[in-house]
Write a protein that holds these residues in place. Sequence first.
Motif, short mmCIF file in Angstrom:
data_model
loop_
_atom_site.label_atom_id
_atom_site.label_comp_id
_atom_site.label_asym_id
_atom_site.label_seq_id
_atom_site.Cartn_x
_atom_site.Cartn_y
_atom_site.Cartn_z
N TYR A 1 0.84 -1.19 0.00
CA TYR A 1 0.00 0.00 0.00
C TYR A 1 0.88 1.25 0.00
CZ TYR A 1 -3.83 -3.13 1.26
OH TYR A 1 -4.76 -4.14 1.27
N SER A 2 0.65 2.11 -0.97
CA SER A 2 1.37 3.38 -1.05
C SER A 2 0.73 4.38 -0.09
CB SER A 2 1.30 3.93 -2.48
OG SER A 2 -0.05 4.23 -2.81
N GLU A 3 1.36 5.54 0.04
CA GLU A 3 0.81 6.57 0.93
C GLU A 3 -0.58 7.01 0.49
OE1 GLU A 3 4.53 8.90 3.00
OE2 GLU A 3 3.72 9.72 1.13
N VAL A 4 -0.79 7.07 -0.82
CA VAL A 4 -2.11 7.47 -1.32
C VAL A 4 -3.17 6.47 -0.85
CG1 VAL A 4 -3.51 7.87 -3.37
CG2 VAL A 4 -1.13 8.63 -3.33
N GLU A 5 -2.87 5.19 -0.99
CA GLU A 5 -3.83 4.15 -0.58
C GLU A 5 -4.00 4.12 0.93
OE1 GLU A 5 -2.95 0.99 -4.21
OE2 GLU A 5 -1.61 1.08 -2.49
N LEU A 6 -2.90 4.29 1.65
CA LEU A 6 -2.98 4.31 3.11
C LEU A 6 -3.80 5.49 3.61
CD1 LEU A 6 0.74 3.43 3.84
CD2 LEU A 6 -1.21 2.07 4.57
N ALA B 1 -6.85 9.12 8.32
CA ALA B 1 -6.02 10.26 8.67
C ALA B 1 -6.44 11.46 7.83
CB ALA B 1 -4.55 9.94 8.43
N LYS B 2 -6.49 12.63 8.45
CA LYS B 2 -6.97 13.80 7.72
C LYS B 2 -5.92 14.33 6.73
CE LYS B 2 -5.67 17.37 11.07
NZ LYS B 2 -6.17 18.48 11.93
N ASP B 3 -4.64 14.06 7.01
CA ASP B 3 -3.61 14.47 6.06
C ASP B 3 -2.39 13.56 6.21
OD1 ASP B 3 -1.88 15.52 8.18
OD2 ASP B 3 -3.24 17.23 8.25
N LEU B 4 -1.44 13.75 5.33
CA LEU B 4 -0.28 12.88 5.25
C LEU B 4 0.61 12.98 6.48
CD1 LEU B 4 0.95 10.84 3.33
CD2 LEU B 4 2.22 12.69 2.24
N SER B 5 0.65 14.15 7.11
CA SER B 5 1.52 14.31 8.28
C SER B 5 1.09 13.39 9.42
CB SER B 5 1.50 15.77 8.75
OG SER B 5 0.20 16.13 9.22
N ILE B 6 -0.21 13.16 9.58
CA ILE B 6 -0.71 12.26 10.61
C ILE B 6 -0.26 10.84 10.32
CG2 ILE B 6 -2.77 11.31 11.71
CD1 ILE B 6 -2.23 14.23 12.40
N LEU B 7 -0.39 10.45 9.06
CA LEU B 7 0.00 9.09 8.67
C LEU B 7 1.48 8.85 8.92
CD1 LEU B 7 -1.07 6.50 7.20
CD2 LEU B 7 -0.22 7.52 5.09
N ASP C 1 -5.91 8.67 23.29
CA ASP C 1 -6.65 8.92 22.05
C ASP C 1 -6.06 10.13 21.32
OD1 ASP C 1 -8.71 8.44 20.20
OD2 ASP C 1 -9.87 10.10 21.03
N ALA C 2 -5.66 9.90 20.10
CA ALA C 2 -5.08 10.95 19.27
C ALA C 2 -5.29 10.57 17.82
CB ALA C 2 -3.58 11.10 19.58
N GLU C 3 -5.05 11.52 16.91
CA GLU C 3 -5.25 11.24 15.49
C GLU C 3 -4.34 10.11 15.02
OE1 GLU C 3 -6.70 15.22 13.27
OE2 GLU C 3 -4.72 15.38 14.22
N GLU C 4 -3.11 10.09 15.53
CA GLU C 4 -2.18 9.04 15.14
C GLU C 4 -2.67 7.67 15.60
OE1 GLU C 4 0.04 12.84 15.20
OE2 GLU C 4 -1.30 11.84 16.62
N GLN D 1 -7.53 11.18 -3.78
CA GLN D 1 -6.61 10.77 -2.73
C GLN D 1 -5.19 11.26 -3.03
OE1 GLN D 1 -8.13 9.55 -0.10
NE2 GLN D 1 -9.94 9.60 -1.40
N LYS D 2 -4.80 11.21 -4.30
CA LYS D 2 -3.45 11.67 -4.66
C LYS D 2 -3.33 13.18 -4.46
CE LYS D 2 0.29 10.97 -7.93
NZ LYS D 2 0.74 10.26 -9.13
N GLN D 3 -4.40 13.91 -4.68
CA GLN D 3 -4.38 15.35 -4.44
C GLN D 3 -4.23 15.66 -2.96
OE1 GLN D 3 -8.06 16.28 -6.46
NE2 GLN D 3 -7.01 17.14 -8.22
N ARG D 4 -4.75 14.77 -2.09
CA ARG D 4 -4.58 14.96 -0.65
C ARG D 4 -3.11 14.83 -0.27
NH1 ARG D 4 -8.03 10.85 2.53
NH2 ARG D 4 -7.25 12.08 4.30
N VAL D 5 -2.40 13.92 -0.93
CA VAL D 5 -0.98 13.71 -0.65
C VAL D 5 -0.14 14.83 -1.25
CG1 VAL D 5 0.98 12.18 -1.08
CG2 VAL D 5 -1.23 11.21 -0.48
N ASP D 6 -0.49 15.24 -2.47
CA ASP D 6 0.28 16.26 -3.19
C ASP D 6 -0.66 17.34 -3.69
OD1 ASP D 6 1.98 17.77 -4.69
OD2 ASP D 6 2.39 16.24 -6.21
N PRO D 7 -0.81 18.44 -2.97
CA PRO D 7 -1.74 19.51 -3.37
C PRO D 7 -1.42 20.11 -4.73
CG PRO D 7 -1.03 19.78 -1.09
CD PRO D 7 -0.17 18.71 -1.69
#
Length: 765
Positions: free
Chosen positions: A312-317, A323-329, A434-437, A672-678
């Motif tokens: 699974y790539s970051e986009v799929e994950l 996760a609301k954004d890539l930094s959380i992941l 409890d946290a986003e992570e 999903q890819k736009q979420r990873v790379d704006p």
Amino acid sequence: MSFKITARTILHLGSELISSDGIALYELIKNSYDAGSKNVRITVVNRLARSVQRDFLQAIPGAKSHAHWQKTLMEGLVEGAPETGAIRNAIVSARDHDALKRAVIASNYIAVADTGRGMSLRELDSAFLTIGTRSKLIEKGQPQDGFAILGEKGIGRLSAMRLGSHLVVQTAKITDKNWNRLIIDWSRFDHASEELLEDIKLAPVVGPAKTEADAHGTTIHISGLHRDWSRPHVEEIAQKDFARLNDPFAKAPRFPIVLKYNDDILTIPRIEPWIFEHAHGKLSGEFRKLADGEYYLSGTMRFGQREETFGYSEVELLSFSEAKDLSILRSIGPFQLEFYWYNRGLLKAMEGVGDLDTVRKRLAVWTGGLMLYRDGFRVLPYGNSDDDWLDLDRKALARSGFKVNRAQLVGRVLITQKDNPQLKDQANREGLIDAEEKRAFQAVLGYLVQQTFWSFISRMEKATKPPKEPVRSEVVEQRLATQEERLEKNLELLQKMVPEVRKQPEIVRELKLGIAEISSVMADVRHLADEYQEGRKQLLNLAGVGITVEVLAHELNRATESALDTLQHLPASGSEKALSVLATQLKTLQKRLKILDPLSTAGRNRKEKILLRSFLQDLLESHLEQFQREKIKWSLSVLPTPHSTITITAVRGMVVQILENLISNSVYWLRQKQRVDPDFKAEISVELDTTDQTIRFTDNGPGIQDQDKEQIFEPFFTKKAAGQGKGLGLFISREIAKYHKATLDIERGEDGVFRTFVLDLGEMA
């Protein structure tokens, strides 16, 4: 003026914060590990029957004579227990009730001893007696040569309150000449106390001289136990808590525990090798950081002798991790996991293990889901029989067969303090804060179990029982006609060779009726076959329509909300422009409905001539507003020339379903890819080749990897988040293509990733 803290506050932080005896001991064990000890020795001594002890402590002083209690206590001594002579002497020599009480409290105890660094008199006062001390937190920030400090909150020592009312700490550093001692009567901190914390004076003192000059370490001695510490209770803690405290998958425990009950050493079980060897399935995976800074989750799955990889790539994950954004992941940090799966219906008796009932019972000791380990030590209560932290049972119950539930799994997840700093323990040791992570972490693990692995074993079980290839109806009819002809010839031959048969016309008649009956049955079979084909087509239609309607419902809902928002915020001036926007939205929606109209009952079963170029143009334009909203650039090209055309014969609604599924998937993954790379520029291109008679559908999204290129056409395989996809769209699309004697496949791009779906029109053209 500042806060005033009552003494009973300590009770809330200690006895009431810790939920079980096992967790209380775990906290003391962690202190021994943090002190650098090579192991920890836990001794439970039970010298006085709990019932007798309880009756004495609960009795009103003076209600019964001193002699009565001396006699009763002497009778309650446990035969064969260690050092009962000392308790017997204390009871006999007691001159008053208080002296008897001291003997009763001291009779049963728990001792947790280590040979760690120990504490000086000053450290005993400044560290042990300081609640919430940052001493271990400071140690964590210093280089440890691979050694991980487990504690950090400075309240673990208070867990001793849960176990007993009296505490004696005896400790020394290697440089000390004497042992240092601290005595605490926890009863002064109970709910009945009105004292302020600052008014209860506790002071460590210099204790007896060390018999060995280089002795060091700490012993926590707890007496006045709050419950019956019987042998079965201690054995239960050994089996349910201590057995899992150290990572049981490891070859040897990271921190050995020596457990004694009276004079007997109790065994702390380890997972037996046969449990791993006889698992019906297994998944192992790793979430790791790649050289380019991106994270990737990959691993292998096994079912019997069959093995399959996943990735699974970051986009799929990001899609299914919630996760609301890539930094959380990324801030989850790297981790590893493995679990073994058992089909309880396939378990059987094993030589060297026992009968079926024994096998099931011994396996049940370890099943319960995925246990979590940080630096080799358990994070409670994950993986306990009463904890379903990944919500596996509810999801399994929603599926037929209750497949992949906690009772079928033995597994672990490995994290570290260094690599996973955002996954922190709660103060009560009941799981992670409890946290986003944490929520993203749980979502990823749950997906691996209930989607990735479930889909895999479902496919493997199906593959191990391949369905028999159905015989075509024309083959059956040919066979039947041959047999009918043979029967007729044989009947004529029989009549010629055996004249007596002619004298029995009823026999001939019955034989001919039998032949006629076979023909009649075959006609019924042919009718049933036709109905089956029609029913299969209807089922295919209904399933496809269901998915398309779901997508359409989303579009309708979005358009309605947008229209309402436009009307609610209609300005007093400039209303003409706002109404124009609304009109555009409604026109787009109307075109969308027109394209999907062939899915209606009247239109979905009838084959018709379709001018493919204009059909594709209309369908793509019906998504114009959606493409604009999602910032997707789209194009339609026709080969060999822009004016080339081709007419196909097909069920229009079914062709709509194929293309709608492809568009829906592309839009989802491009989003999903736009979420990873704006800064990502999303594109969809459709190419109609009238010479090759193919439609090629391509997007520049994350694409599909090698290990998934065939699985994507399997039912229920999806990498979308829960509620975003059923895993049926591509399966139905391929089935529709087969129905039209066409093919739907996927083609590798120049970068090695599969991004292009190819619909070969086959007999439609």
